[in-house]
Design an enzyme around this catalytic site. Structure first.
Site: not given
Length: 130
Positions: A7-9, A68
């Protein structure tokens, strides 16, 4: 078989891992969230390390939140010495991870675990159509 959550987080995947452990505590789960600098984003090196940490001859399934993240997961795959038995799931992160962990906990193989994760897209459609 292992599961990798990307995840981006970092907070999202740490929380998701904790949630999934309640259902299948014996399935190896690794997370790769955020950039190497601790910002929002993804890191091919973090993903590579996560895959290596749960890799076995039974395989690894990688789930991700945004496109991404897939690009960085593909880059991570290029960095790995062992690439056999690593698959990416085209699935919603939360529902797909839940389905994958439950299926993996039942002893299913990599292809069946990936298919279960990918079927989770249908759950979203059913919920929207109701």
């Amino acid at each position: 078989m292992g599961i990798v959550l990307v995840s981006h987080s970092a907070d999202i995947v740490r929380g998701l891992k904790q949630f999934l452990r309640q259902f299948q505590p014996n399935v190896p789960i690794a997370v790769a969230g955020g950039t190497d600098e601790g910002e929002l984003g993804t890191s091919a090196f973090k993903i590579k390390e996560a895959i290596e940490s749960v890799y076995s001859d039974k395989g690894v399934l990688v789930l991700f939140d945004l496109g991404s993240a897939l690009l960085h997961a593909e880059m991570a795959l290029e960095l790995l010495a062992e690439r056999e038995g690593i698959q990416f799931a085209d699935a919603p992160l939360i529902e797909g991870a839940y389905a994958a962990v439950v299926e993996a906990g039942c002893g299913s193989g990599l292809d069946k675990v990936r298919n279960s994760a990918e079927k989770a897209k249908q759950w979203q459609k059913v919920i929207r159509d109701e």
